[in-house]
Design a protein around this motif. Structure first.
Motif, PDB file in Angstrom:
ATOM      1  N   LYS A 282     -14.662 -53.728 -69.521  1.00  0.00           N
ATOM      2  CA  LYS A 282     -15.065 -54.741 -70.496  1.00  0.00           C
ATOM      3  C   LYS A 282     -13.847 -55.446 -71.088  1.00  0.00           C
ATOM      4  CE  LYS A 282     -19.395 -52.522 -71.937  1.00  0.00           C
ATOM      5  NZ  LYS A 282     -20.154 -51.956 -73.083  1.00  0.00           N
ATOM      6  N   ASN A 283     -12.731 -54.746 -71.088  1.00  0.00           N
ATOM      7  CA  ASN A 283     -11.516 -55.328 -71.676  1.00  0.00           C
ATOM      8  C   ASN A 283     -10.748 -56.104 -70.605  1.00  0.00           C
ATOM      9  OD1 ASN A 283      -9.308 -55.933 -73.250  1.00  0.00           O
ATOM     10  ND2 ASN A 283      -9.276 -53.907 -74.215  1.00  0.00           N
ATOM     11  N   LYS A 284     -11.359 -57.197 -70.136  1.00  0.00           N
ATOM     12  CA  LYS A 284     -10.744 -57.981 -69.067  1.00  0.00           C
ATOM     13  C   LYS A 284      -9.472 -58.666 -69.536  1.00  0.00           C
ATOM     14  CE  LYS A 284     -15.075 -58.801 -66.627  1.00  0.00           C
ATOM     15  NZ  LYS A 284     -14.816 -57.700 -65.699  1.00  0.00           N
ATOM     16  N   GLY A 285      -9.410 -58.980 -70.810  1.00  0.00           N
ATOM     17  CA  GLY A 285      -8.203 -59.623 -71.334  1.00  0.00           C
ATOM     18  C   GLY A 285      -6.985 -58.734 -71.182  1.00  0.00           C
ATOM     19  N   LEU A 286      -7.182 -57.417 -71.384  1.00  0.00           N
ATOM     20  CA  LEU A 286      -6.065 -56.489 -71.232  1.00  0.00           C
ATOM     21  C   LEU A 286      -5.574 -56.458 -69.787  1.00  0.00           C
ATOM     22  CD1 LEU A 286      -4.191 -54.288 -72.293  1.00  0.00           C
ATOM     23  CD2 LEU A 286      -6.026 -52.621 -71.883  1.00  0.00           C
ATOM     24  N   VAL A 287      -6.512 -56.439 -68.825  1.00  0.00           N
ATOM     25  CA  VAL A 287      -6.117 -56.416 -67.417  1.00  0.00           C
ATOM     26  C   VAL A 287      -5.437 -57.730 -67.042  1.00  0.00           C
ATOM     27  CG1 VAL A 287      -6.914 -56.149 -65.044  1.00  0.00           C
ATOM     28  CG2 VAL A 287      -7.998 -54.842 -66.868  1.00  0.00           C
ATOM     29  N   LEU A 288      -5.942 -58.844 -67.559  1.00  0.00           N
ATOM     30  CA  LEU A 288      -5.286 -60.119 -67.309  1.00  0.00           C
ATOM     31  C   LEU A 288      -3.857 -60.104 -67.847  1.00  0.00           C
ATOM     32  CD1 LEU A 288      -7.922 -62.940 -67.939  1.00  0.00           C
ATOM     33  CD2 LEU A 288      -6.706 -62.447 -65.828  1.00  0.00           C
ATOM     34  N   GLY A 289      -3.699 -59.482 -69.024  1.00  0.00           N
ATOM     35  CA  GLY A 289      -2.353 -59.352 -69.582  1.00  0.00           C
ATOM     36  C   GLY A 289      -1.444 -58.542 -68.675  1.00  0.00           C
ATOM     37  N   LEU A 290      -2.006 -57.477 -68.044  1.00  0.00           N
ATOM     38  CA  LEU A 290      -1.224 -56.678 -67.105  1.00  0.00           C
ATOM     39  C   LEU A 290      -0.888 -57.489 -65.852  1.00  0.00           C
ATOM     40  CD1 LEU A 290      -3.079 -53.236 -67.393  1.00  0.00           C
ATOM     41  CD2 LEU A 290      -0.821 -53.827 -68.280  1.00  0.00           C
ATOM     42  N   PHE A 291      -1.849 -58.310 -65.405  1.00  0.00           N
ATOM     43  CA  PHE A 291      -1.565 -59.216 -64.285  1.00  0.00           C
ATOM     44  C   PHE A 291      -0.345 -60.089 -64.607  1.00  0.00           C
ATOM     45  CE2 PHE A 291      -6.063 -59.082 -62.438  1.00  0.00           C
ATOM     46  CZ  PHE A 291      -5.647 -58.468 -61.272  1.00  0.00           C
ATOM     47  N   VAL A 292      -0.350 -60.682 -65.792  1.00  0.00           N
ATOM     48  CA  VAL A 292       0.741 -61.568 -66.196  1.00  0.00           C
ATOM     49  C   VAL A 292       2.066 -60.812 -66.223  1.00  0.00           C
ATOM     50  CG1 VAL A 292       1.666 -62.975 -68.076  1.00  0.00           C
ATOM     51  CG2 VAL A 292      -0.761 -63.113 -67.499  1.00  0.00           C
ATOM     52  N   LEU A 293       2.043 -59.596 -66.765  1.00  0.00           N
ATOM     53  CA  LEU A 293       3.269 -58.800 -66.857  1.00  0.00           C
ATOM     54  C   LEU A 293       3.833 -58.481 -65.474  1.00  0.00           C
ATOM     55  CD1 LEU A 293       5.315 -57.156 -68.498  1.00  0.00           C
ATOM     56  CD2 LEU A 293       3.703 -55.217 -68.411  1.00  0.00           C
TER      57      LEU A 293
END
Length: 853
Positions: free
Chosen positions: A501-512
Motif C-alpha cells: 500500500k505504501n507505493k510512495g515509499l517504493v517509488l522513493g527507493l526506485f529514485v534512490l
C-alpha cells in the motif's frame, strides 16, 4: 387516495430523496433487502478498490516541489560525476577516441569566438581548409553563446559548462513532458533522471553535438504533447526551428520519428478518430513549416553545405553502397552482442579508445538508459487493453526491426551512413516511455504480472552472462556484477511496488537506486577517459606550443596575406590534428570537418592528394602539406618546423627566425593570393598528366573547365610538351618569377572582402587561391563580375590589359532572401500567437458572461 396538496407532497418527496439517501429511497419503493445488497454491492467493492494507499512522507513535497527536487538531484549528480572537471583539474576535452572535442570542436569554437570579436558576423573563413563558408557551422547552436561569453582564452572552460547546461535543461524539459503526459511527479522525476543521464546524453555529449540533439528531441516531444493534449502549439514550431537550424538532416530524421510517435499517441489515446488524425496532422505540418520558415537563414545554408559536400552529392557518398545491401541481411554477431551490452552499460565492453565492440565508442549503439526500463518495459503488453497492446507492439517493432536488420536502419539515415547515433536515443526513449507507463499502471492498483517479471529478469541475466565467443576478456566484470545485482534489486522492488500500500515509499527507493546507479555508471564513463589536464593546457605543448609565438611574430612582421604549412601537428590527441590553423590562428590548408568544401576536395582529388570517392579522406583533408609545388600554388609563404634539419630547406626555403623549438622558414618561390596566368590547359588534357606534371603545370597554366569558355581564347593554350622535362628548383623559380610579374597589390583584406589594384600589359587571368563558391562576387573597375571556376576548384577573373581596381566580397547565396524569410517567419509566429491569445480570451469572456453556453 386523493391529495389536495400535490405540489407540497412532491417537494417533500424530493427532500427525502436528497437527505435520506439512496437506501431509504429504495425502501419506499418496496425493494427487498437482498435486492438492495445486490444493488449496492458493486459500488462498495469499487470504493474499497480505490482506497488510497498509505502516503509516503515525501509525497506532499513531490506534489508541490517535484520539479525543484528533480533539479536538485540533477545538480548533485552533476557534481558527483563532473567534479574533477568543475574544479578545473581536467578539461572536458578528450585525447582518446573522443578527440573530436580537441581536433574539431575546440578549434571551431576558438576560431569562431575570435572571428566574431574581430570581424562580426561569420560568413567565410580562410582558416578552414583553404577557405569555406561557415554560417552553417557557427551560430546554428544556441548553446555556443555560453562558450562565447567565456571568451577566446577560456573556450575549454566554456565547453564544459555548455554540456552541463544541456543536461540541466534536458532534465527540466523532459520532466515537463512527462508531467503533460499526466505521470506523477515521482514518475516524471525518474524519467527525467534516466533520460538526461542516458548513454546518448553522456557518451554522445563527449562529442558535443549529440547532447544538443537529445535536448532538442525533448523540446520537440514537449512541444508536441502540449499541442496534442492541451491544444497549446506555441513551443512546437520553436522546437522544429532549433532542429532544422542546427542540422537540416536532423529535420528529416527526427521528423520521421515524430510521425511514428504521433500515430502511436493517436491510436493509443481516447481521441482516436480518422478526422482527428488528419486534421491534427495537417496542423502539425503547418506548424512545422512555420518552424522551418523561422530557421530559413541557417536551414538553407546548412542544406547547401550538405548538397555541396562530396559526402552527399559527390563521389564519396555511401548512398549506393548501403542501398545495394539485401533487405534482410544480418550483421556480424559482434554487432548484436554490442547492442546487448551497450544497453546494460556504456562501458561493459570497454571505455573510450579501449572499447572493443562493434564500430567505435561513438558509432556503436548508445542505448543505455538505466536498468529499470529493461526490467519493466515488457509489462506494458499485459497491463494495457487489447487495442493499446497492438499499438505499443507496432511502435516498438518499428525501432527494434532496424536493430535486427540493418537495411532499415540505413533507411532511417536515408542511406547516408552505417551507424546508430541519433537512432540510439529513439530506442532508449521507447523503452523508457514503456517502463514509465508500467509504473503509472501499477500506481492505479493494477497488479504486475509476476511470471513475466521473473521471465524478463531471467532473460536479462542470461543475456548478461551468456558465454559469447571472443569477448570474455573484454567484458568489465565489475560492471557485469553490478548490473546483475541491479536487475535482481529492481525485480524485487517492482514486485513490492505492486503489492504494497505504501507505493510512495517504493517509488522513493526506485529514485534512490536510480540515483546511485546513474552516478556510478556515468562517473566511470566520463572520468575513466583520457582528458586534457590543466597542467598540459598551461604548458608549451599541444595547441599552446611555440607555434603560437611563431604566428605572432609573422603577423607582426608581415602584414600581407599568406598561408602557413607545418611539418608537425600540434594537437595533443591520439589522432592527428588537422585543424591547427583554427586553434592557433593562422591560414593553412588542412581541414578535418564532416562537410569540407566541395571544390576544395575536388582540387585535392584531381591533384591526387587524396583518392577519389574516399569518404574518410573527404573529411580528413590533409591539404598540400606533403606537396611542395602545390604549396607554391597555394600561396604558402612560411613553413614551421620542429626538425633539426628541415626538409624544406632543400626546396627553396631559408630559415629566418626561431621561437623555442619552432623554426620559421620562408618560401622564396611564394606566389601571392592574386597572381596571373597567360596560358591555359583544358581539364581533359590536364587529367592525363602524371602527378608531378600536374603540380608543375599548375605553376605555368590555368586549368579550364570544358567546354572551354571563349574568354580563355585571349590566352595561349599550353602545350604539354613545354612541361619541364627535368624539373629543377632553378627552373621552378623561373616559372614562379614569370607568374609574379603581374600580381594584385592588395590594399585591404578580411575574411569576407579584399580590394587591390593590378596593371597588365596584355590580357591575363587573375587567379585567387580561394575555393570556388557562388557566394564570391567581384567588382572590376566598378562593374559587377562573376568569378570563373578554374584550376580544378578556385576563383579566377579574366582581365584585359590596362590598370584595374579589383574587389572580391563574399555574400552567401540567398543571403538577403533567407534573412527576410526568417524575419517573416518570426513576425508570423508572433502574429499567430497574438491572434490565438485573443481568440482564447474571447472564449473565456463568453463563458463568464454566458455560463449556460
Amino acid at each position: 387516495m386523493k391529495f389536495t396538496k400535490k405540489s407540497v407532497r412532491e417537494n417533500n418527496e424530493k427532500k427525502r430523496k436528497l437527505h435520506i439517501g439512496k437506501k431509504q429511497h429504495m425502501k419506499q419503493k418496496t425493494i427487498s433487502k437482498p435486492a438492495i445488497k445486490t444493488a449496492i454491492k458493486p459500488p462498495v467493492k469499487k470504493e474499497i478498490k480505490k482506497t488510497p494507499t498509505t502516503p509516503f512522507f515525501l509525497d506532499p513535497y513531490m506534489n508541490k516541489y517535484g520539479v525543484w527536487i528533480m533539479m536538485g538531484l540533477v545538480s548533485v549528480l552533476i557534481l558527483l560525476i563532473f567534479h574533477n572537471f568543475i574544479a578545473g583539474n581536467i578539461f572536458y576535452l578528450f585525447k582518446d577516441i573522443g578527440s573530436d572535442t580537441l581536433n574539431q570542436s575546440f578549434p571551431i569554437y576558438k576560431s569562431l569566438t575570435k572571428y566574431i570579436n574581430s570581424e562580426g558576423f561569420p560568413m567565410w573563413s580562410f582558416d578552414q581548409g583553404m577557405g569555406q563558408e561557415i554560417i552553417s557551422t557557427s551560430l546554428v547552436d544556441p548553446f555556443y553563446w555560453i562558450i562565447y561569453f567565456f571568451g577566446e582564452n577560456n573556450v575549454a572552460y566554456g565547453m564544459l559548462w555548455t554540456e552541463l547546461t544541456k543536461i540541466v535543461l534536458t532534465a527540466f524539459v523532459f520532466f515537463k513532458f512527462l508531467s503533460v503526459l499526466k505521470f506523477s511527479n515521482t514518475n516524471a522525476l525518474i524519467g527525467a533522471l534516466l533520460y538526461s543521464f542516458s548513454g546518448f546524453m553522456i557518451v554522445g555529449g563527449s562529442w558535443i553535438v549529440f547532447s544538443a540533439e537529445a535536448c532538442y528531441m525533448a523540446i520537440l516531444l514537449l512541444g508536441f504533447e502540449l499541442y496534442f493534449t492541451r491544444n497549446s502549439w506555441y513551443l512546437f514550431p520553436i522546437a522544429i526551428a532549433l532542429i532544422s537550424a542546427m542540422r537540416p538532416f536532423d529535420l528529416y530524421f527526427y521528423g520521421l520519428f515524430l510521425i511514428f510517435y504521433f500515430l502511436f499517441r493517436h491510436f493509443s489515446s481516447d481521441k482516436f478518430s480518422w478526422k482527428f488524425l488528419i486534421t491534427n496532422g495537417l496542423k502539425l505540418l503547418a506548424l512545422s513549416i512555420l518552424g522551418i520558415l523561422i530557421s530559413t537563414f541557417f536551414f538553407v545554408s546548412g542544406v547547401q553545405l550538405m548538397l555541396d559536400s562530396p559526402r552527399v552529392s559527390g563521389s564519396s557518398s555511401y548512398f549506393n553502397l548501403l542501398l545495394s545491401r539485401s533487405l534482410f541481411f544480418l550483421e556480424q554477431p559482434i554487432h548484436y552482442i554490442t547492442v546487448i551490452f551497450r544497453t546494460f552499460s556504456n562501458d561493459m565492453l570497454g571505455n573510450g579508445s579501449n572499447f572493443r565492440g562493434w564500430g567505435n565508442y561513438l558509432e556503436a549503439p548508445m542505448t543505455y538508459i538505466g536498468i529499470l526500463p529493461l526490467v519493466l518495459f515488457s509489462q506494458v503488453f499485459v497491463l494495457l487493453d487489447r487495442r493499446k497492446k497492438i499499438v505499443y507492439s507496432i511502435f516498438l517493432a518499428i525501432f527494434l526491426i532496424p536493430v535486427v536488420f540493418p537495411f532499415f536502419r540505413y533507411a532511417f539515415w536515408a542511406f547516408a551512413g552505417d551507424y546508430y547515433r541519433g537512432f540510439s536515443i529513439i530506442i532508449s526513449f521507447t523503452m523508457l516511455l514503456f517502463s514509465l507507463q508500467v509504473i503509472n499502471e501499477i500506481e492505479k492498483q493494477k497488479k504486475i504480472n509476476l511470471i513475466l517479471l521473473l521471465a524478463s529478469s531471467v532473460m536479462l541475466l542470461v543475456l548478461l552472462y551468456y558465454p559469447y565467443t571472443g569477448i570474455e576478456q573484454v567484458i568489465n566484470k565489475e560492471q557485469q556484477s553490478i548490473v546483475a545485482f541491479l536487475i535482481v534489486l529492481y525485480t524485487i522492488l517492482a514486485y513490492l511496488f505492486s503489492h504494497t500500500k505504501n507505493k510512495g515509499l517504493v517509488l522513493g527507493l526506485f529514485v534512490l537506486v536510480i540515483f546511485i546507479e546513474l552516478g556510478y555508471m556515468n562517473y566511470k564513463t566520463v572520468n575513466n577517459r583520457v582528458c586534457l589536464t590543466n597542467k598540459e593546457y598551461l604548458q608549451k605543448v599541444g595547441y599552446n606550443d611555440y607555434t603560437v609565438e611563431a604566428i605572432d611574430y609573422l603577423k607582426k612582421t608581415d602584414p600581407t596575406f599568406f598561408r602557413i604549412n607545418k611539418d608537425y601537428n600540434s594537437g595533443p590527441t591520439e589522432h592527428t590534428s588537422y585543424n591547427d590553423a583554427k586553434a592557433q590562428g593562422y591560414y593553412g590548408t588542412m581541414s578535418y570537418y564532416s562537410f569540407n568544401q566541395k571544390y576544395y576536395i575536388r582540387f585535392l582529388e584531381e591533384t591526387e592528394v587524396i583518392h577519389k570517392g574516399n569518404e574518410t579522406e573527404s573529411r580528413w583533408a590533409p591539404g598540400v602539406s606533403g606537396r611542395p609545388l602545390l604549396q607554391i600554388f597555394s600561396s604558402i609563404k612560411y613553413n614551421l618546423s620542429k626538425s633539426t634539419k628541415p626538409a624544406f630547406m632543400q626546396m627553396g626555403y631559408d630559415s629566418i627566425y626561431q621561437v623555442g623549438d619552432v623554426k620559421i622558414l620562408r618560401n622564396h618561390f611564394f606566389l601571392p593570393l592574386g597572381n596571373t596566368y597567360d596560358k591555359y590547359i583544358p581539364l581533359s588534357k590536364y587529367q592525363k598528366l602524371s602527378r608531378l606534371q600536374k603540380d608543375l603545370v599548375l605553376l605555368q597554366a590555368v586549368v579550364t573547365e570544358e567546354p572551354v569558355s571563349a574568354d580563355y581564347k585571349k590566352l595561349t593554350e599550353f602545350n604539354v610538351s613545354d612541361t619541364m622535362p627535368i624539373p629543377t628548383w632553378v627552373a621552378i623559380g623561373n616559372a614562379c618569377e614569370e607568374r609574379k610579374k603581374d600580381t594584385l597589390q592588395i590594399q585591404r583584406f578580411s575574411n569576407n572582402h579584399l580590394k587591390g589594384t593590378i596593371a597588365l600589359k596584355e590580357p591575363r587571368l587573375l587567379f585567387f587561391s580561394i575555393p570556388f563558391d557562388r557566394g564570391w562576387n567581384a567588382i572590376v573597375d566598378g562593374k559587377e563580375t562573376k568569378p570563373m571556376l578554374c584550376n580544378l576548384g578556385f576563383n579566377g577573373i579574366m582581365l584585359d590589359s590596362g590598370q584595374h581596381t579589383i574587389e572580391m566580397y563574399y555574400k552567401p547565396p540567398y543571403f538577403t532572401t533567407t534573412i527576410l524569410l526568417s524575419l517573416s517567419g518570426i513576425v508570423l509566429y508572433f502574429v499567430c500567437v497574438l491572434i490565438d491569445l485573443a481568440i482564447k480570451r474571447k472564449k473565456r469572456k463568453t463563458l463568464v458572461d454566458n455560463p449556460a453556453t
